[in-house]
Scaffold this motif. Structure first.
Motif, PDB file in Angstrom:
ATOM      1  N   SER A 135       0.824  -1.208   0.000  1.00  0.00           N
ATOM      2  CA  SER A 135       0.000   0.000   0.000  1.00  0.00           C
ATOM      3  C   SER A 135       0.856   1.255   0.000  1.00  0.00           C
ATOM      4  N   GLU A 148      -7.881   0.850   9.037  1.00  0.00           N
ATOM      5  CA  GLU A 148      -8.963   0.081   8.412  1.00  0.00           C
ATOM      6  C   GLU A 148     -10.200   0.935   8.170  1.00  0.00           C
ATOM      7  N   LYS A 168     -10.257   4.240   7.819  1.00  0.00           N
ATOM      8  CA  LYS A 168      -9.983   5.346   6.906  1.00  0.00           C
ATOM      9  C   LYS A 168      -9.712   4.907   5.465  1.00  0.00           C
ATOM     10  N   TYR A 169      -9.077   3.742   5.268  1.00  0.00           N
ATOM     11  CA  TYR A 169      -8.666   3.323   3.924  1.00  0.00           C
ATOM     12  C   TYR A 169      -9.132   1.897   3.620  1.00  0.00           C
ATOM     13  N   ASP A 170      -9.680   1.728   2.426  1.00  0.00           N
ATOM     14  CA  ASP A 170     -10.126   0.404   1.996  1.00  0.00           C
ATOM     15  C   ASP A 170      -8.964  -0.571   1.790  1.00  0.00           C
ATOM     16  N   ASP A 171      -7.789  -0.059   1.502  1.00  0.00           N
ATOM     17  CA  ASP A 171      -6.619  -0.919   1.271  1.00  0.00           C
ATOM     18  C   ASP A 171      -6.267  -1.774   2.483  1.00  0.00           C
ATOM     19  N   ASN A 181      -8.424  -3.172   4.768  1.00  0.00           N
ATOM     20  CA  ASN A 181      -9.548  -3.922   5.323  1.00  0.00           C
ATOM     21  C   ASN A 181      -9.161  -5.284   5.880  1.00  0.00           C
ATOM     22  N   ASP A 182      -8.108  -5.882   5.362  1.00  0.00           N
ATOM     23  CA  ASP A 182      -7.715  -7.224   5.804  1.00  0.00           C
ATOM     24  C   ASP A 182      -6.790  -7.224   7.019  1.00  0.00           C
TER      25      ASP A 182
END
Length: 103
Positions: free
Chosen positions: A16, A60, A62-65, A67-68
């Motif tokens: 990311s 998590e 703030k950013y979709d990148d 999520n995991d």
């Protein structure tokens, strides 16, 4: 402590960072990477563990990148927290044993 979860989290973070669109949060991401790398060498205490959780939750949300991240962090968190608990119980038992020996 080496684990697959830790490795996966670091991979997500470093990939990311290559996209470089996180603005001021880049420092927070670098800091999180460093904290995670430190786990490999030094076992965190409860305060440090909670800081990690807070940073991961923030990213998590703030950013979709990211999520995991909690998918990988939660099992790691539970193992570390369990180990911290076990060490505290061991210390208490040793202290109680020492106190009984004095009486």
């Amino acid at each position: 402590m080496k684990s697959e979860e830790l490795k996966n989290m670091l991979t997500i973070l470093t990939r990311s960072l290559e996209k470089n669109y996180f603005g001021n949060d880049i420092e927070k991401i670098h800091s999180l990477c460093n904290k995670l790398k430190n786990i490999e060498q030094k076992f965190p205490n409860l305060t440090e563990l909670e800081e990690l959780r807070k940073d991961i939750d923030y990213l998590e949300i703030k950013y979709d990148d990211f999520n995991d991240l909690s998918y990988y962090f939660n099992p790691l968190y539970m193992r570390i927290k369990s180990k911290i608990h076990d060490e505290e119980v061991k210390k208490i038992r040793e202290e109680n044993k020492r106190k009984r020996g004095m009486n």
